[in-house]
Structures are given as C-alpha cells and as structure tokens.
Design a protein around this motif. Sequence first.
Motif, short mmCIF file in Angstrom:
data_model
loop_
_atom_site.label_atom_id
_atom_site.label_comp_id
_atom_site.label_asym_id
_atom_site.label_seq_id
_atom_site.Cartn_x
_atom_site.Cartn_y
_atom_site.Cartn_z
N GLN A 1 0.87 -1.17 0.00
CA GLN A 1 0.00 0.00 0.00
C GLN A 1 0.90 1.22 0.00
O GLN A 1 1.61 1.46 0.97
CB GLN A 1 -0.91 0.04 1.23
N ALA B 1 -0.98 7.37 5.08
CA ALA B 1 -1.58 6.49 4.07
C ALA B 1 -2.30 7.31 3.00
O ALA B 1 -2.35 6.91 1.84
CB ALA B 1 -2.54 5.52 4.74
N THR B 2 -2.87 8.45 3.40
CA THR B 2 -3.47 9.38 2.45
C THR B 2 -2.93 10.77 2.73
O THR B 2 -2.61 11.11 3.88
CB THR B 2 -5.01 9.39 2.56
N LYS B 3 -2.85 11.59 1.71
CA LYS B 3 -2.30 12.93 1.87
C LYS B 3 -3.17 13.74 2.85
O LYS B 3 -4.39 13.84 2.68
CB LYS B 3 -2.26 13.63 0.52
N TYR C 1 2.38 4.89 0.44
CA TYR C 1 2.14 5.99 1.36
C TYR C 1 2.52 7.31 0.69
O TYR C 1 3.28 7.33 -0.28
CB TYR C 1 2.99 5.82 2.62
N GLN C 2 1.97 8.38 1.20
CA GLN C 2 2.34 9.72 0.77
C GLN C 2 3.35 10.28 1.77
O GLN C 2 3.15 10.18 2.98
CB GLN C 2 1.11 10.64 0.69
N GLN D 1 4.86 9.50 -3.70
CA GLN D 1 4.42 8.16 -3.30
C GLN D 1 5.65 7.32 -2.96
O GLN D 1 6.59 7.24 -3.74
CB GLN D 1 3.62 7.53 -4.44
#
Length: 890
Positions: free
Chosen positions: A23, A85-87, A25-26, A139
């Motif tokens: 997965q 995990a999200t920006k 990551y940012q 990313q």
Amino acid sequence: MRYDHIQELVFPLDPTLMTGLLQPYQACTFPTTWKTALTEFLNPGATNGPRRAPLRDLTTAFSTFQPEVIVNDARGDNQLWLGAATKPDDAALTALIHSGVVTTAHAYAKRYPRRQIQLQQLPDLLAGMNPDRDLTWTQVDPVPRPGKTAGDPVFRLLPDLLAAQLVGDNGFSVDHGGVATSRFQRITTTNGAELVSWPPHYHPRRKRRWPWSYVIGLTVQTYPDNPQPHLFVTIGLRRYASGKIFLKNYKRALSVAVKAPAPWYDGHLPPVFARSSMKWRPGAYGKKDGFWDWTDDIVAVLQRYHAQMQLPSPADLANDALRQIPELPQYEAGFETAVFYRTGFRDKHPVGDGVSAHDRWRIFEALRDALTPHLQAVKLTDRVPHVSTPPRPPAKKDGVRIDADKVAAAIGRNITFEIWWQTTTIRDETLAQLSSVLQMPPLTPGPEPDTWNTENHALRVTARARTLADRDLAQKLNTDPKIIKKADRIRAAATNRISNIRDWLFQQPATEPTFTMVELDDGDAFTDEDDPKFATRIGAGRTHRNTQFLTPYTTAEKNKDRRIRIEQCLRELFVRHAGLPARPLKLGLDHETLPATTRVVGLWLVRKNSPQNTAYPIAVCCDPRQPVVKVRLPGDRTWLPMHQAQLRLSTLHGDEALMTPKQVTAFIDDLLEQLNSLNGPTLLISHAQNLRSNWYNTSNGRLRLDELSTSDIHVPATRYPNIRFVRVRTNLNKETSQHFAYAERKEQDPEGKLTTIKTIGLSAGLWRPDSTNSRLFFSTPDKPVTASKTSPRGSRLELRVKKVKDRPDEFVLDIGAEVWNPQLVEYFVAALQPGDNPAPWAAAAHQYRYAAAHYDDPTVLPLPLHLARKAGEYLFPAYQLDASISETAV
C-alpha cells in the motif's frame, strides 16, 4: 525447569511474502526554504546559527490532532519528515505547522533573550510557510524491495502499515484462554506503531474499578550481520488513573489517550487514538487558585485549528478519570479518554506492572496467526551449552560483609570514612554497621570530637561524622530568579554550593583516601533545576572525597529494611567506588576456557547533554592479576585506580571534558595500541548505543567483520593480535527483542493419544540464533531475589495452579504481581584472531554480567561497562562544565 530454547518476538521482513500488504504511502521532506527561514528567525544576525531547524518542537501537536500522520525527526536534507496512508488536508497542516512555529518562537524568545528574536515578524515568517505550495508529496513504498537497503520509509512507515493491516475492518483481538478477550486499536506513538487493548480491562479494588490495557509496540530493526529489516514486537502493560487524581508532586505533565467523537477537520475520522497531555498550573504563592489545563502547545493549536471543537475538561478528568471510558456506568458519550497512570500518584494502582511470559506468549501467538502468511516468526534460538556462571552468593543472614584485606590491597592501609548526616538515626546506625561490614573491631572514640577509629592487621579506618545542617548543605540549590537563562541559573547555584563545601572542609583536608556517605533526599524532593546531588558530588570530589548517597530515615521504614539499605550503600562505597576487583571467574566454555590472564576492558563515552556532539571517553579494566579495577582517561596513558580516576573526573572544567569525535577516535586508536602491547589477551567491549555516534564503524551499517578501524581506512584485527572485540547492545530504543523461553513435551491422555504440552517461562543463559557469520549471541540473566515471588506462567487474566506445601493446589490470579522481565542483551563478536571460536569470547562477556562484587544479581552490562557508566556520575553535566567553576581542590 531448564529450557533449551527461547523465542524472540521478531518477524523477518521478506518482500517476497509481503506482496499482499503493498500500500503506497504519501510522504514529504522538510522544505529547505523553511529550514533557512526558521533558523535565521530563531538566531537573528548569527553567522553560525543552529545546524538544523527544531522540527520536533514544531510537530508536538500532531500526536493530538493528526495522529494518523507519522512524524520523523528529519535531521538531514532529503529525509522523510511527514508520511501518511493518504495525503493530509492542507488546511489542517497549515494550522498545525503555523501553531507549532508560533509556540516554538515564543518558547525560544523566552529561553534565549540575548538573541532578541523579533516576534513581531512572525506573520511574515508564517506567510512564507504554505504547505499547499511548498510541500512536495511523493508516493513511497514502505515495504522493502528484494536486495535493496531499507531506508526511512521502511523504518518509519512500515510499522504503521502493519498496525493498520492488523486492525483492519474486523479488528485484532486476542483470546485469553476463553476467560477474556482483548480487542486492539491503534494509538499514536513517537517510535514505530502501537496498538492498545480497548476498551480496557478492569480490576475492582478499594470500591473502585481500576482500568488497564495490554500494549503492543511494532518497530523495524536490523541485526549487526544482516541488513534485512526485521519487525520487532514489544508487549507491555499500561495502567490508567481511577477516580480523583492526587499526585505526590505536580511538576510533571500527565499523558492522556484521546479519541474524538468527530474529525478535527472536514475529513474522515482517524481510526487512531491520539495522545495528549495535561498539567497542573499552580496559582500565585499562598493562593488556592491553581487549575488543570492542557499543555500550552495543545491549547494554542486548538484555538487556531478548530475553534468550535473543545477538548474534554482537564479538571473534569482529574476529578473523575473514569468518566470518559466506555463500558462504565458513568461514561458520557463523546470523547473517549484515559489518563495514564505513573509513579507519583498518591493511590497505588492495584494492578502490577509488566507482562508475564505467559501473557506475552498468548499475544504473540495471536499476532503470528494474524500476520500469516505475510510474515513468519524467526525460528527458536538454541542455548549455547557448557557456559558456567558463578552461583549467586548465599543469603547474608548476618548482613553484608566486605573483606578488609581486599579493601587495603585496592586503596591502601589507612583510609577515612565520613558520614554527612541529616538524621541522628542514619548517623548512628551507619557508624554502628561500619565495623561489622568491614569485619573489624568496634569503633572507639578518637582524639577529636565526632571521630572514631578501628584497626586490624590489614586496615586502619578513621571515621568522622559531619552534620549537613552546618551550611544548609542538604537543602536544594539556591537559584537566582534574576538570571534568565536556566543553564546559567544552575551553573551559578552549583558554583556557590561547591564553594560552600570547599569552605566547610577547608580546615580538615583529606590526607588519605576518604570515602563519604551523604544523607540526602531523593529526586522527588527537588526539581531538575535545584537538585544538589551533582554539585555535592563534585564539591566532595574536588576535596578528594568519593561519595555515595543515602536517603534519610523515615518513621515508616522498618528497622531491617533500613539496615539492609545502609549495608548496601557501604558496599557500594567500599567495593564499587573503591574499585575492588571482580569475583573470580572461569571464562569461556567449560571445555574451551580462555587464558586465566585474560583482561576485560570496557570502553564508554560519558555524555552530559551537551548541545554539541561531544563526549568524554573512559576505559575501565578488570585484570585478574590486579588487586584493583583501573581506569584510563584521555590525556594520559596511566591506568588509575578506580577511586582516583573518579576524583580526577570531578576536577575537569570546560573543554577538558568535552571532546570531539576526532579526539575520541584518537583516544580509541591509542587505547588499541596500548592494550595490544600488554602481555596476554584482552577482550574489549563497548555498548552500541553509547559509542556508535563517535566510533562510527561500530554501527550496524558500517560494522566490518574482524576489523578495528576508527576511520574509512581498513585496519584488520590482526594488526592487534592480543585484542578481541565484542559489541554489546541493549534494549534502548527497542533495539533488542523481547522473548520467552519455550519447551514442549509429549503426554499420553487417558485414551492413549499423545498430546504436546507447551511450557512457557524464562531462562538464564547464553543463546545463539541463526546468523550470517555465527557471531551473534544473546544473553539472559538469572531472576533476582526481588522477583522470586512472581511466576512467568502467571497472567493478569488467566488463573494458574499454585503449588502449596502440605495443602491442596490452589488457583491464583497474578493481577497485582510486579512482573520481572529479563532484558535480552545482544553480543556481537565483531573482531577475532585467526583460528578463534567466537563462542568462548561471547561467553566471557556473558559471564562478566555475574562478576560484580558489590551486587549479588547479574548486571545488565558486563562489569567493566557497568563500572564505567557509574563512574560518569563524577563528571559534571555539560552545561555546568564552565570555566567559572574553577575552585582549586583543597
């Protein structure tokens, strides 16, 4: 029971098995333009400003308001700073970062008034820090690629990814033998990732319910001979406050777990517990207007961040710490909070500290199942056979006894003992026990007031009692509030205390080795600013006195406990400070012993919180042919007896005690040359976390087998044929793993079927895991007497069978037991000579954990390192190593 295997709580990170976890990551780095602007703002007009921006100060509130964002202390350029995990939302980042800058700027302006920081220019600084414009998010893959070196994303982001994977949509739970279930949620932490069982478990006691949780920590680490990253698991216990909070002192803040009922910003509710802190703010002196509040940075951020959202009232939490814990009758829907319990609470928590081997096994097995097939636990580690350690000394029914002949051999025939006292009870009992501990005739009055003498064929002791009340020397340091800078206040107060001690002792100089017991309150009686211990030790040292502190007499203390305490302090003074030699040891394996002349030398850096990368190296030598432990200090090749070396440390000023890495490595190079020139073999040992910042080649990434180089130039160990080198690593920063001992046997049930019975426990010994070069070993110690009443097979939730003499077996729950968990110490045999077997040299390092003559139980570090670390107490903290402290020793 004897165990021949231990299980490390470790999973190798094999990229070929982890494809299902991928997965992205940012992540972003800290902008160079921000770093430049911030350092110039905090140090205006300076040509040699701070080397890096204070990133840690800028991001303290992230753990409260953005717990799903991982913060890395990016010390160098192009290093990971933020990851998620999200920006994250740009508006949220702006509020958090700007609030952190404002809080940091005000704190620096108050701490460093001479810099004249222009706070009115803060709006211009903030205008130039726009996360939406300046942060470049890329990313990154937190899973290591085959054959690639693990970087920051693996070490900082992978634990978070695995924690999120574990919790998932269905959560992660542990079944405790059918009697209870622990369900885990994520909670923010500064190192790796952490899961906490929530809702907590409860223990009813004293008409209250006392909450507690299991805690699982996940970090990524490496071994010295293997660049492959490994997931290390730590399992602990966290206790929470119950009812109204009363503290013995209110100097420290209290940590609080917080889960909001709604998002802080317009986005998804973070599936993570935040971590915050609250503190008691005293009112004016003599006024009863103090109050509980959240810490400054949190309050400031919240005002800027989300004016409509209000944190729970700290006063309400302090009045009833259970009011916002779910599944309790008084729970008020909304926030979920829990105040962390710690030492210093007035009411003792009835749930003991620590996690037993049984509970650790139970939780680790659930983790193993949950992580399959992506991760497979490391194999069992085997015991190294034929390693003997000295037995524990027999119980001292008649008290501690020290051989006066050995004391005389170490420091001379004529010595002085002083007791600097506050209470007559400590004075009288110490003097009464002195002669019995040294196995000498009773004291007889001397020619001067408050003096006594005793003498035998080997030793002559003059005893003297001095009251600290003469100069108020038992009181806290008298700091001057007019001095703005904290370090300057402490320096001035310490200088004054040292001068007072010098004047007090001027009429009675120490003309022979003098050992002093000082009756002084412990740290709870002082703050970090006014604690007099360091100044007292330095003042005594500069008048040629070695010191050991002893806390005062209290009416609540039992006579037996006080006698044991006094005896142990006398033993510390006349064994450790005096440098009495180690216990006799047979080093190596039973069938492959090392030469009887093998000396063991510990290399240690004394660190004293200097803002520069400075330290002071010392080497401590335990030589079986010498009657005293000796120490080498920089600037002189002479090996001093321990008590003289400690006194030399106390006289150092300024740059004398602050050495650069280049100076440290020069000392190490010369030490290697000197040790190699001595007759007989030398085992050199160092502590990884202590030394690697100066001896870079002892870090995992730079360690080269069978080399003893302090630079980029390759220096083979064969250049020093008399030296072997073992690097020791402990669990600082969770760098060594937790473990439990494991055994199994077959039993036949009534139907004739064979059943495997697993036994979980603890075991002392030297262990050898599978490793690339067979140079890696683990050391575990024997259980100390203080832990003899606890069982590794006990549990906080599951009943166990307890054998009772002359009575039927009974079931017990170890809810209140203080659990002892031995630290696994890592030995890496880094440098050998041709034909050497690494096992005997690792065994020698292990055996020297049992060598202390002043302590009955094994030490965490081998004795030379233990003694070197303790000797550092005689060196002033760096901020007090100033030329203004220049008293001449009497």
